[in-house]
Motif scaffolding. Structure first.
Motif, short mmCIF file in Angstrom:
data_model
loop_
_atom_site.label_atom_id
_atom_site.label_comp_id
_atom_site.label_asym_id
_atom_site.label_seq_id
_atom_site.Cartn_x
_atom_site.Cartn_y
_atom_site.Cartn_z
N SER A 215 -3.95 -1.27 12.61
CA SER A 215 -2.59 -0.90 13.00
C SER A 215 -2.16 -1.80 14.16
O SER A 215 -2.97 -2.26 14.95
CB SER A 215 -2.54 0.57 13.42
OG SER A 215 -3.55 0.85 14.38
N TYR B 291 -5.55 -8.75 9.90
CA TYR B 291 -4.19 -8.38 9.56
C TYR B 291 -3.73 -7.22 10.44
O TYR B 291 -4.49 -6.27 10.69
CB TYR B 291 -4.08 -7.96 8.09
CG TYR B 291 -4.26 -9.11 7.10
CD1 TYR B 291 -3.36 -10.17 7.07
CD2 TYR B 291 -5.32 -9.11 6.20
CE1 TYR B 291 -3.52 -11.23 6.17
CE2 TYR B 291 -5.49 -10.14 5.29
CZ TYR B 291 -4.59 -11.20 5.29
OH TYR B 291 -4.77 -12.23 4.40
N LEU C 169 -0.74 -4.32 10.74
CA LEU C 169 0.30 -3.64 9.96
C LEU C 169 0.76 -2.39 10.70
O LEU C 169 0.11 -1.93 11.64
CB LEU C 169 -0.24 -3.25 8.57
CG LEU C 169 -0.67 -4.38 7.65
CD1 LEU C 169 -2.16 -4.58 7.73
CD2 LEU C 169 -0.24 -4.10 6.23
N ASP D 214 1.44 2.49 7.28
CA ASP D 214 1.50 1.72 6.02
C ASP D 214 0.13 1.77 5.33
O ASP D 214 -0.60 0.77 5.29
CB ASP D 214 1.91 0.28 6.32
CG ASP D 214 2.15 -0.54 5.05
OD1 ASP D 214 2.06 0.04 3.94
OD2 ASP D 214 2.38 -1.76 5.17
N THR D 215 -0.22 2.92 4.79
CA THR D 215 -1.54 3.06 4.16
C THR D 215 -1.67 2.19 2.92
O THR D 215 -2.75 1.67 2.63
CB THR D 215 -1.80 4.53 3.82
OG1 THR D 215 -0.74 5.02 2.99
CG2 THR D 215 -1.88 5.38 5.09
N GLU D 216 -0.58 2.03 2.19
CA GLU D 216 -0.64 1.18 1.00
C GLU D 216 -0.89 -0.28 1.38
O GLU D 216 -1.72 -0.97 0.77
CB GLU D 216 0.67 1.31 0.21
CG GLU D 216 0.74 0.44 -1.04
CD GLU D 216 -0.26 0.88 -2.12
OE1 GLU D 216 -0.66 0.02 -2.93
OE2 GLU D 216 -0.65 2.06 -2.13
N GLY D 217 -0.17 -0.76 2.41
CA GLY D 217 -0.36 -2.14 2.85
C GLY D 217 -1.76 -2.38 3.38
O GLY D 217 -2.37 -3.43 3.12
N MET D 218 -2.29 -1.43 4.13
CA MET D 218 -3.65 -1.58 4.65
C MET D 218 -4.66 -1.64 3.51
O MET D 218 -5.59 -2.46 3.54
CB MET D 218 -3.99 -0.42 5.60
CG MET D 218 -3.32 -0.51 6.95
SD MET D 218 -3.95 0.74 8.09
CE MET D 218 -3.12 0.25 9.61
N ASN E 95 -4.17 -2.64 0.49
CA ASN E 95 -4.04 -3.94 -0.20
C ASN E 95 -4.74 -5.06 0.58
O ASN E 95 -5.39 -5.92 -0.01
CB ASN E 95 -2.57 -4.28 -0.39
CG ASN E 95 -1.90 -3.38 -1.40
OD1 ASN E 95 -2.56 -2.80 -2.28
ND2 ASN E 95 -0.58 -3.24 -1.31
N ARG E 96 -4.61 -5.07 1.90
CA ARG E 96 -5.23 -6.11 2.72
C ARG E 96 -6.76 -5.99 2.70
O ARG E 96 -7.47 -6.99 2.64
CB ARG E 96 -4.72 -6.04 4.14
CG ARG E 96 -3.25 -6.44 4.31
CD ARG E 96 -2.99 -7.84 3.81
NE ARG E 96 -1.68 -8.33 4.19
CZ ARG E 96 -1.16 -9.50 3.81
NH1 ARG E 96 -1.88 -10.29 3.00
NH2 ARG E 96 0.02 -9.88 4.20
N GLU F 248 -7.89 -7.26 -0.65
CA GLU F 248 -7.78 -8.72 -0.68
C GLU F 248 -8.97 -9.38 -0.01
O GLU F 248 -9.57 -10.33 -0.54
CB GLU F 248 -6.49 -9.13 0.03
CG GLU F 248 -6.31 -10.63 0.22
CD GLU F 248 -5.13 -10.96 1.11
OE1 GLU F 248 -5.28 -11.85 1.98
OE2 GLU F 248 -4.07 -10.32 0.96
#
Length: 626
Positions: free
Chosen positions: A321, A337, A339, A343-347, A349-350, A353
């Motif tokens: 975060s 990263y 974020l 933003d649980t979805e963005g985390m 995804n990272r 990745e």
């Protein structure tokens, strides 16, 4: 801690006494040697290395009566009990005053700017000992403030009181650049220092090893506390588990949120995937970092993310975060990263990745490792913190060892001095001369048989005198600007009271006075300092305590025996003495009441600090010739 005699300073000339205020009960006796204790011992060793003879005392605020103190080399832990946060300022002030009375404090550091900081400021108001406040959290984040101070009206009042005191500190240490920028932008303080907490694991971390993995381990290390928002962490884990069936999740640490988090883990169907390791000693965390694939951090407020620094030191890429502490450690897109915390979805995804991209994971890990070694070297941070102590430390602690703290103004002394027909300086001089034992042969520089102070001595022997004024009926009529026609090493004692300031070449007069003194003989001098210019026949000099220290020791006075006693009642009375209190004795008596009212309620003979020495009307100098 032993109570030092005013005439026997407990430290070397450059040694200082630093007092820190802490709430960390891992510093207490009987607990395992904690990382915090090791860090504090490192600070103390570094200070002693730079300023030999220095002492560090930690006042440990606790509600537990069973918490004990301990001492390691020049570091002492002293528990201080308190009942509620409302009493902390007064408990802290009282503890600091008690400590200061035994061993004068050079600088105080507080753990927060809240109640312990306010208590230190109350102490500062009385003693002028400088205070460094510390801000270890994001004080501009409402959720972080609520965690530190509580919610509701009491939390708001505590915050308003704290923020109103910021500018009263001599310096502020913060652990994040963002916090420093926000403080400066609001004009709350000008002397702000960004010094993160030294992390020992950074220096101990091995070179990171990067290997492909098909079963990624996602790691969190830290307290299981509300502000860490580990509920979000588990929801990110759920999203990752749906897309990487082999992923494993490790939570290392303990705290009040563990039962709720274990229940949430069950509700999310992650019982077989999430492992709660509980508390792991700091010296055993290395393998946890080394075996992980990605470090996931979802805290909503962080002062300095020490676990982020540890993870980077072990070559772990980080998904975090975007909070104050993480911004200093993680370079977004380079070593990890950043974020939005929600933003649980963005985390997810990272993390996925990085779990799939071995090369990117290696690049991020290498960059993070290099960054923390460069910017967060434990040795460099220890030195910065200790250097700040030294920079802010009270200049008075660099006064000569021979300078005593002033005598305490008591009501008993007041009865004799306030109603004396003499000036305040003369009254203080007669007080130190009364009962002075003079054995053998004594030479009085600037004296004569007509001097009034002769009756104050307890004399067992003879007193000769030298003066340029025949009306004083001296033994030797001589110009004190010239060498005396007296053989070397003639006298057992040499005295001189309010004479040297009237001699143009006072260096010659002092040199001659000590020349005729026998080895092992004693000198007794009274000289004015903050005192009006007066005749007899002219007034040439006023010298500081350092000047007298250097001059007398250079001319053969043994430094351990040299005593420089400041003749002062209190600062305000020194100002009144320059006007002779309007030539009214009752005004003098009334003005001198302030000293006992402020300082007289203590049994010790002398004040705990040198503050009043700045306003000395004169000095009483004594010493033994080598």
């Amino acid at each position: 801690m032993p109570t030092p005699s005013p005439r026997t300073p407990p430290r070397e000339p450059l040694g200082i006494h630093v007092v820190q205020i802490s709430y960390d009960e891992t510093l207490a006796a009987g607990t395992a040697v904690s990382e915090a204790m090791e860090r504090q011992a490192t600070y103390a060793r570094q200070l002693a290395k730079l300023l030999p003879g220095s002492q560090v005392t930690i006042l440990l605020l606790t509600r537990d009566q069973n918490v004990g103190g301990q001492a390691v080399d020049n570091l002492a832990i002293r528990p201080i009990l308190y009942r509620s946060w409302l009493t902390i300022p007064f408990v802290v002030r009282r503890a600091l005053r008690s400590l200061h009375a035994n061993d004068p404090i050079a600088v105080v550091t507080t753990q927060t700017t809240h109640e312990d900081g306010i208590g230190a400021l109350l102490f500062r108001r009385q003693t002028r000992v400088p205070v460094i406040a510390q801000v270890h959290y994001d004080c501009f984040d409402r959720s972080a403030r609520a965690h530190m101070l509580g919610g509701g009206l009491s939390g708001a009042l505590r915050w308003q009181l704290s923020r109103s005191c910021y500018q009263r500190y001599d310096a502020i240490r913060v652990v994040a650049r963002l916090t420093a920028a926000q403080l400066a932008e609001r004009g709350w303080h000008a002397n702000i220092h960004v010094i993160p907490v030294p992390v020992a694991l950074i220096a101990e971390a091995p070179m990171p090893r990067f290997a492909p993995t098909r079963a990624p381990h996602i790691l969190y290390v830290g307290r299981l506390a509300p502000e860490k928002r580990l509920d979000r962490w588990l929801r990110v884990a759920r999203r990752i588990a749906d897309r990487i069936p082999t992923a494993r999740f490790d939570l290392v640490g303990d705290g009040p949120e563990r039962p709720a988090l274990e229940q949430l883990t069950h509700d999310l169907g992650l019982d077989e995937r999430v492992h709660f390791h509980g508390f792991v000693p700091h010296d055993r965390l290395g393998p946890q970092y080394q075996n992980a694939t990605v470090f996931l951090f979802t805290s909503e407020a962080e002062g300095f993310g020490r676990v982020l620094a540890e993870a980077s030191a072990h070559g772990l890429p980080i998904v975090s975060s975007r909070v104050a502490g993480s911004r200093d450690i993680i370079e977004d897109g380079v070593s990890g990263y950043l974020l939005a915390g929600d933003d649980t979805e963005g985390m997810a995804n990272r993390v996925i990745e990085l779990a799939h991209d071995d090369e990117r994971r290696r690049m991020f890990g290498t960059a993070g490792h290099a960054r923390v070694l460069r910017d967060f070297s434990p040795d460099a941070l220890v030195r910065q913190w200790v250097d700040l102590w030294r920079a802010v430390a009270k200049p008075d602690t660099r006064l000569p060892r021979s300078l005593l703290t002033p005598k305490r103004p008591t009501w008993k002394r007041w009865r004799h001095i306030a109603w004396s027909p003499h000036s305040l300086l003369r009254s203080l001089e007669y007080e130190v001369l009364r009962g002075l034992p003079l054995t053998g042969r004594t030479l009085d520089i600037g004296g004569g048989v007509r001097n009034s102070y002769i009756a104050l001595f307890r004399t067992s022997g003879t007193i000769d005198s030298v003066n340029i004024d025949p009306a004083m009926q001296p033994t030797y009529l001589a110009d004190l600007n010239q060498p005396l026609a007296i053989p070397d090493r003639t006298y057992d004692n040499v005295i001189s009271f309010n004479t040297f300031e009237h001699i143009a070449d006072d260096g010659t007069a002092i040199r001659e006075a000590l020349r005729v003194l026998k080895p092992g003989g004693r000198c007794y001098f009274l000289v004015p300092f903050l005192y009006k210019v007066h005749g007899s026949p002219n007034d040439y000099h006023r010298h500081t305590a350092w000047w007298w220290h250097d001059t007398l020791t250079a001319l053969g006075i043994s430094e351990p025996t040299l005593s420089i006693d400041p003749l002062v009642w209190d600062p305000s009375s020194s100002g009144g003495a320059l006007r002779n209190f309007g030539n009214r004795r009752w005004q003098k008596a009334l003005a001198l009441c302030r000293g006992p009212l402020r300082h007289g309620w203590n049994a010790s003979e002398r004040l705990p600090s040198y503050d009043c020495s700045d306003y000395a009307l004169g000095y009483y100098l004594t010493g033994t010739k080598q």
